[in-house]
Design an enzyme around this catalytic site. Structure first.
Site, PDB file in Angstrom:
ATOM      1  N   ASP A 162       0.653  -1.156   0.106  1.00 27.84           N
ATOM      2  CA  ASP A 162      -0.041   0.070   0.098  1.00 27.84           C
ATOM      3  C   ASP A 162       0.865   1.283  -0.092  1.00 27.84           C
ATOM      4  O   ASP A 162       0.516   2.240  -0.684  1.00 27.84           O
ATOM      5  CB  ASP A 162      -0.800   0.034   1.103  1.00 27.84           C
ATOM      6  N   HIS A 209      -4.727  -3.403   6.230  1.00 32.41           N
ATOM      7  CA  HIS A 209      -4.414  -3.828   4.668  1.00 32.41           C
ATOM      8  C   HIS A 209      -5.876  -4.103   4.211  1.00 32.41           C
ATOM      9  O   HIS A 209      -6.248  -5.477   3.770  1.00 32.41           O
ATOM     10  CB  HIS A 209      -3.579  -4.779   4.568  1.00 32.41           C
TER      11      HIS A 209
END
Ligand code: NAD
Ligand code: LMR
Length: 338
Positions: A161, A189
């Site tokens: 990410d 996440h």
């Protein structure tokens, strides 16, 4: 000079896609550097063993000077025996009709026993990164089943990410990714994560100011962040699945390598990155969830970067993602998995 002792690395799900993208880069020295020999222990379930064995044959054919040994097994006790590092990639994917509780239960059946095997068989310096989804809660399950291993040795991958955020920002402010600093992924996440650029710089210049300059002022910058940047990064996994036809592989493997590389060798003067770490309460995140924070690593230990100013907008976003982590923790607790 005496040869360095190989570092023993366990990769679960080694016969899968990410496993295949990881193994060759680890064996080439991309993760631990060009002076560190490695020993690879590939863990699979019986159905995945042939694929892992095939990868092992190809590793042999690649004649990597740093690769000292490859073991393929479906026995966690063997796979984690003496392990210094573990990349937990193998997980149960969500299939049609599966409820979230079913997914957590199925993964509890994987990460609980793997946590126990790490507890009982890994080396004292074991460090674990969980890639398999839901990564943060799987890491929590593994950590909770390994009472003799310090909690901070269990981490979840949010570096993908982080790297995605760098990729998007690099284009938006027209700066090489290597010049970007101070980006943070907060939370889970998942699509609730908060990619935060409030403290980011590009070549030393404030990213919010650069964005305002390019997008017609602070309001334009704010709209771009809320309507484009944040959802693009947070939902990039789904975008990759839609475009590629299957979930991210090479970028995920690369991020896992970055995470372990920085953990072991340090973040040095490159500023902070993002990692899913056991919360000790920093930034008001409840203790005992594995949450993505701004983090630096030194001497083999991650440390949360503290003292960053969090405005109201950021506070709401962080709280929303942390609430999801707490919900997942309550769900696995009620299933008796932690
Ligand atoms: P894949 O299906 O290609 O491979 C998974 C492998 O794990 C399979 O070979 C399977 O046999 C194996 N496996 C299943 N249960 C196991 C167990 N108990 N022990 C050992 N091996 C086991 O999937 P993939 O594309 O390699 O993705 C793996 C995981 O990574 C998925 O959960 C995916 O959602 C996740 N992922 C996470 C991130 C992240 O940033 N955290 C990014 C991409 C993918
Ligand atoms: C990713 O971020 O690419 C993976 O976690 C896959 C997904 O489902 O988003």
């Amino acid at each position: 000079m005496a040869a360095k002792k190989p570092v023993s690395i366990t990769i679960t799900g080694a016969g899968g896609q990410i496993g295949y993208a990881l193994l060759f880069r680890i064996a080439s020295g991309a993760m631990l550097g060009p002076d560190t020999p490695v020993r690879l222990n590939l863990l699979e379930i019986p159905q995945g063993l042939r694929a892992a064995e095939g990868a092992a044959l190809e590793l042999q054919d690649s004649a990597f000077p740093l690769l000292s040994h490859v073991e393929v097994t479906d026995d966690p006790a063997v796979a984690f025996g003496g392990a210094n590092l573990a990349l937990l990639v193998g997980a149960r994917p969500r299939t049609a009709g599966m409820e979230r509780a079913d997914l957590l239960q199925a993964n509890g059946g994987i990460f609980g026993p793997q946590g126990r095997a790490i507890n009982d068989h890994a080396a004292d310096d074991i460090r674990v990164v969980v890639v398999g989804n839901p990564a943060n809660t799987n890491a929590l399950i593994a950590a909770s089943n390994a009472p003799d291993v310090p909690r901070d040795r269990f981490t979840a991958l949010t570096r993908l990410d982080h790297n995605r955020a760098l990729g998007q920002l690099s284009v938006a402010v027209d700066s090489p990714v290597g010049d970007l600093r101070g980006v943070t992924i907060w939370g889970n996440h998942s699509a609730t994560q908060f990619p935060d650029v409030a403290h980011a710089t590009a070549g030393g210049d404030s990213v919010p100011a650069l964005l305002a300059g390019r997008l017609g002022g602070p309001e334009g910058a704010r709209s771009w962040l809320v309507d484009e940047f944040i959802p693009r990064v947070a939902k990039r996994g789904a975008e990759i699945i839609e475009v590629r036809g299957s979930s991210s592989v090479a970028s995920a493997a690369s991020a896992a390598i970055d995470h372990v590389h920085d953990w072991v060798l340090g973040t040095a003067d490159r500023g902070w990155t993002s990692a899913g770490l056991w919360s000790e309460g920093a930034y008001g995140v409840p203790e005992g969830v594995i949450c993505s924070f701004p983090a630096v690593a030194e001497g083999g230990t991650w440390r949360v970067v503290e003292g960053l100013e969090i405005d109201l907008f950021a506070r709401h976003r962080i709280d929303a993602s942390v609430a999801e982590l707490v919900e997942e923790r309550e769900a696995v607790r009620s299933l008796g998995l932690i």
